[in-house]
Write a protein that holds these residues in place. Structure first.
Motif, PDB file in Angstrom:
ATOM      1  N   MET A 102      10.681   0.510 -13.530  1.00 42.30           N
ATOM      2  CA  MET A 102      11.265   0.339 -12.480  1.00 42.30           C
ATOM      3  C   MET A 102      11.210  -1.068 -11.792  1.00 42.30           C
ATOM      4  N   GLY A 103      10.396  -1.751 -12.254  1.00 45.67           N
ATOM      5  CA  GLY A 103      10.018  -3.272 -11.772  1.00 45.67           C
ATOM      6  C   GLY A 103       9.741  -3.467 -10.313  1.00 45.67           C
ATOM      7  N   MET A 104       9.052  -2.307  -9.839  1.00 48.41           N
ATOM      8  CA  MET A 104       8.469  -2.340  -8.522  1.00 48.41           C
ATOM      9  C   MET A 104       6.842  -3.111  -8.709  1.00 48.41           C
ATOM     10  N   THR A 105       6.835  -3.944  -8.502  1.00 46.68           N
ATOM     11  CA  THR A 105       5.646  -4.782  -8.887  1.00 46.68           C
ATOM     12  C   THR A 105       4.512  -5.232  -8.047  1.00 46.68           C
ATOM     13  N   SER A 106       4.834  -4.947  -6.609  1.00 50.31           N
ATOM     14  CA  SER A 106       4.091  -5.462  -5.533  1.00 50.31           C
ATOM     15  C   SER A 106       2.788  -4.669  -5.726  1.00 50.31           C
ATOM     16  N   LEU A 107       1.693  -5.278  -4.901  1.00 49.54           N
ATOM     17  CA  LEU A 107       0.578  -4.435  -4.649  1.00 49.54           C
ATOM     18  C   LEU A 107       0.968  -2.928  -3.878  1.00 49.54           C
ATOM     19  N   TRP A 108       1.753  -3.121  -2.901  1.00 49.69           N
ATOM     20  CA  TRP A 108       2.150  -1.798  -2.110  1.00 49.69           C
ATOM     21  C   TRP A 108       2.701  -0.840  -3.082  1.00 49.69           C
ATOM     22  N   ALA A 109       3.616  -1.219  -4.074  1.00 55.48           N
ATOM     23  CA  ALA A 109       4.277  -0.555  -4.937  1.00 55.48           C
ATOM     24  C   ALA A 109       3.345   0.220  -6.023  1.00 55.48           C
ATOM     25  N   ASP A 110       2.404  -0.636  -6.473  1.00 53.86           N
ATOM     26  CA  ASP A 110       1.307  -0.091  -7.254  1.00 53.86           C
ATOM     27  C   ASP A 110       0.487   1.026  -6.565  1.00 53.86           C
ATOM     28  N   ASN A 111       0.092   0.742  -5.435  1.00 56.80           N
ATOM     29  CA  ASN A 111      -0.719   1.560  -4.650  1.00 56.80           C
ATOM     30  C   ASN A 111       0.076   2.961  -4.342  1.00 56.80           C
ATOM     31  N   ILE A 112       1.267   2.897  -3.794  1.00 55.82           N
ATOM     32  CA  ILE A 112       2.190   4.051  -3.598  1.00 55.82           C
ATOM     33  C   ILE A 112       2.327   4.919  -4.911  1.00 55.82           C
ATOM     34  N   SER A 113       2.652   4.258  -5.712  1.00 52.65           N
ATOM     35  CA  SER A 113       3.069   5.069  -7.267  1.00 52.65           C
ATOM     36  C   SER A 113       1.789   5.538  -7.780  1.00 52.65           C
ATOM     37  N   SER A 114       0.804   5.144  -7.787  1.00 52.92           N
ATOM     38  CA  SER A 114      -0.458   5.533  -8.408  1.00 52.92           C
ATOM     39  C   SER A 114      -1.462   6.442  -7.497  1.00 52.92           C
ATOM     40  N   ASN A 115      -1.553   5.831  -6.229  1.00 53.23           N
ATOM     41  CA  ASN A 115      -2.646   6.561  -5.194  1.00 53.23           C
ATOM     42  C   ASN A 115      -1.995   7.652  -4.266  1.00 53.23           C
ATOM     43  N   VAL A 116      -0.463   7.282  -4.054  1.00 51.95           N
ATOM     44  CA  VAL A 116      -0.149   8.345  -3.231  1.00 51.95           C
ATOM     45  C   VAL A 116       0.695   9.463  -4.035  1.00 51.95           C
ATOM     46  N   ILE A 117       1.741   8.927  -5.185  1.00 50.90           N
ATOM     47  CA  ILE A 117       2.551   9.856  -5.747  1.00 50.90           C
ATOM     48  C   ILE A 117       1.650  10.587  -6.725  1.00 50.90           C
ATOM     49  N   GLY A 118       0.692   9.501  -7.335  1.00 50.55           N
ATOM     50  CA  GLY A 118       0.130  10.054  -8.692  1.00 50.55           C
ATOM     51  C   GLY A 118      -1.134  10.791  -8.188  1.00 50.55           C
ATOM     52  N   LEU A 119      -2.083  10.445  -7.163  1.00 50.83           N
ATOM     53  CA  LEU A 119      -3.318  11.365  -6.614  1.00 50.83           C
ATOM     54  C   LEU A 119      -2.929  11.874  -5.547  1.00 50.83           C
ATOM     55  N   GLY A 120      -2.228  11.549  -4.531  1.00 56.60           N
ATOM     56  CA  GLY A 120      -2.180  12.077  -3.159  1.00 56.60           C
ATOM     57  C   GLY A 120      -1.355  13.349  -3.005  1.00 56.60           C
TER      58      GLY A 120
END
Length: 155
Positions: A99-117
């Protein structure tokens, strides 16, 4: 109570995972310097969190059901944890590279909120830890020595 203890242990693991991920992501594994840096950072942070979670679950959450075969128990714990790790890694990879969302914020949302949370990975791991890794049927009773000096099972 086990689920609450599991959640508390997981919370500590989550803090370690997110903290180490972000530290690596903005320093030595910054994606502007290391292609694949966010994925490598997530692999490292998750591996550390798995080790911490194993100790917490072995000695606190499932302390009454830990097994005498520590190596086998730890290998099974890692198998379940690695399978559970696939969810946040896949979310991170899709977000960052597809998706090309490469910011630190996007990486945290995708892995730590959507993926884990969202809880799916936690429920998956709790069930498999409780039934397979620390399952009551899998606990071997400690061996005892009878009066004749023979080793017997206490079951």
């Amino acid at each position: 109570m086990e689920f609450i203890r599991f959640g508390l242990v997981g919370g500590v693991g989550f803090i370690v995972d997110v903290g180490v991920f972000n530290l690596l992501r903005v320093t030595v594994l910054d994606p502007s310097h290391v292609h694949g840096g966010p994925v490598y950072a997530k692999l490292i942070s998750t591996a550390l969190a798995i080790a911490i979670n194993w100790l917490g679950n072995r000695f606190w959450t499932f302390r009454d059901r830990r097994r005498t075969d520590v190596l086998r128990e730890s290998v099974e714990f890692v198998i379940v944890s690695v399978a559970g790790m696939g969810i946040p890694l896949l979310c991170l990879w899709v977000s960052h590279y597809v998706m090309g969302m490469t910011s630190l914020w996007a990486d945290n949302i995708s892995s730590n909120v959507i993926g884990l949370g969202l809880g799916l990975g936690a429920i998956f791991r709790f069930v498999l830890y409780r039934v397979w890794v620390f399952g009551e049927a899998r606990v071997r009773p400690p061996a005892a020595v009878d009066t004749a000096g023979k080793t017997t099972s206490l079951s």
